[in-house]
Design an enzyme around this catalytic site. Structure first.
Site, short mmCIF file in Angstrom:
data_model
loop_
_atom_site.label_atom_id
_atom_site.label_comp_id
_atom_site.label_asym_id
_atom_site.label_seq_id
_atom_site.Cartn_x
_atom_site.Cartn_y
_atom_site.Cartn_z
N MET A 1 0.79 -1.22 0.00
CA MET A 1 0.00 0.00 0.00
C MET A 1 0.83 1.29 0.00
SD MET A 1 -2.90 -0.96 -0.52
CE MET A 1 -4.15 -2.24 -0.36
N ILE B 1 3.44 3.94 -2.42
CA ILE B 1 3.88 4.32 -3.77
C ILE B 1 5.40 4.29 -3.80
CG2 ILE B 1 3.89 6.21 -5.43
CD1 ILE B 1 1.20 7.07 -3.96
N LEU B 2 5.95 3.73 -4.88
CA LEU B 2 7.41 3.63 -5.01
C LEU B 2 7.96 4.80 -5.81
CD1 LEU B 2 7.46 -0.19 -5.72
CD2 LEU B 2 8.31 0.92 -3.64
N ASN C 1 2.22 -5.28 -10.34
CA ASN C 1 1.25 -5.00 -9.29
C ASN C 1 -0.06 -5.68 -9.67
OD1 ASN C 1 0.08 -3.71 -6.97
ND2 ASN C 1 -0.85 -2.20 -8.33
N HIS D 1 -4.24 -5.17 -9.11
CA HIS D 1 -5.20 -4.15 -8.72
C HIS D 1 -6.62 -4.70 -8.81
CE1 HIS D 1 -6.66 -0.13 -7.96
NE2 HIS D 1 -7.54 -0.32 -8.92
N GLN E 1 -10.03 -14.10 -8.83
CA GLN E 1 -9.38 -13.89 -10.14
C GLN E 1 -7.94 -13.40 -9.96
OE1 GLN E 1 -10.83 -14.99 -12.87
NE2 GLN E 1 -12.48 -15.61 -11.49
N GLU E 2 -7.73 -12.53 -8.96
CA GLU E 2 -6.35 -12.08 -8.69
C GLU E 2 -5.46 -13.29 -8.43
OE1 GLU E 2 -5.87 -8.91 -5.80
OE2 GLU E 2 -7.91 -8.23 -6.10
#
Ligand code: GAR
Length: 216
Positions: A94, A96-97, A111, A113, A177-178
């Site tokens: 969670m 941001i890079l 990633n 989503h 589904q992920e």
């Protein structure tokens, strides 16, 4: 060539991590989860890693809320390098890079989503879909670029949105589904079957040689 060494970054429950571990340990994909790193000390993902005999490392994220401090990001990189990671999989991570991280692993960060991007990026993709009233939503596995959920799409899977869905019921349908497409995408990369041309990602039937040579 040995198995593709994947480092998984996770902040929470880690059910996607588990799906990747299960596929890898069952020999369905040519992937080895080399290390799991979390910004959250008590993330269940770390426990799942330990149970599977995979190094599990907590790295404190520093003082920011939505990103890592540069020092923390450097520490993440050090841990991944120490474990010979070639591809980084964000799985419910969670934060941001920054550019530094993305440059170090250019084109090698994935990633997952919980929406059909480019619809409903950012937080709470399931709630955004319900609020909007769409009839279909789904899951997306994509490469990470400097934007939030804007990188090239690798695989997607759609699920229907039911009239009586809650965030929880829709999230569960999407998660199924992920858990299917995330290991599949990593498997395609491990087999050199992914080709990227600008935004367009295709998966070839054969080894593209993309993994040959280059940096370790
Ligand atoms: C998953 O639904 C993933 O798509 C989502 O968090 C959940 C993590 O579940 N990620 C995001 O919303 C990123 N913006 P997990 O910890 O059980 O894998």
């Amino acid at each position: 060539m040995g198995k593709l060494r994947v480092g998984v970054l996770a902040s929470g429950n880690g059910s996607n991590l588990q799906a990747i571990i299960d596929s890898s340990q069952a020999g369905k994909i040519d992937v080895e989860v080399a290390v799991v790193v979390s910004d959250v000390a008590d993330a269940h993902a770390l426990e799942r890693a330990r149970r599977a005999g995979i190094p599990a490392v907590h790295v404190p994220p520093g003082r920011f809320r939505t990103r890592l401090t540069p020092e923390a990001e450097q520490r993440f990189i050090e841990v991944l390098e120490k474990h010979g990671v070639r591809v980084v999989a964000l799985a419910g991570f969670m934060r941001i890079l920054h550019d530094d991280f993305l440059k170090r692993y250019a084109g090698r960060v994935l990633n997952v989503h919980p929406a059909l991007l480019p619809a409903f990026p950012g937080l709470h993709g399931q709630k955004q879909a319900l609020d909007y009233g769409v009839k279909w939503s789904g899951a997306t596995v994509h490469f990470v670029d400097a934007g939030v959920d804007t990188g090239p799409v690798i695989l997607q899977a759609a699920v229907p949105v039911m009239d009586d869905d809650t965030q929880e019921t829709l999230a569960a349908r999407i998660l199924e589904q992920e858990h299917r497409i995330y290991p599949e995408a990593l498997g395609l990369i491990a087999e050199n079957r992914i080709r990227v041309d600008g935004r367009l990602v295709t998966s070839a039937g054969e080894n593209t040689g993309a993994r040959g040579g280059g940096e370790a």
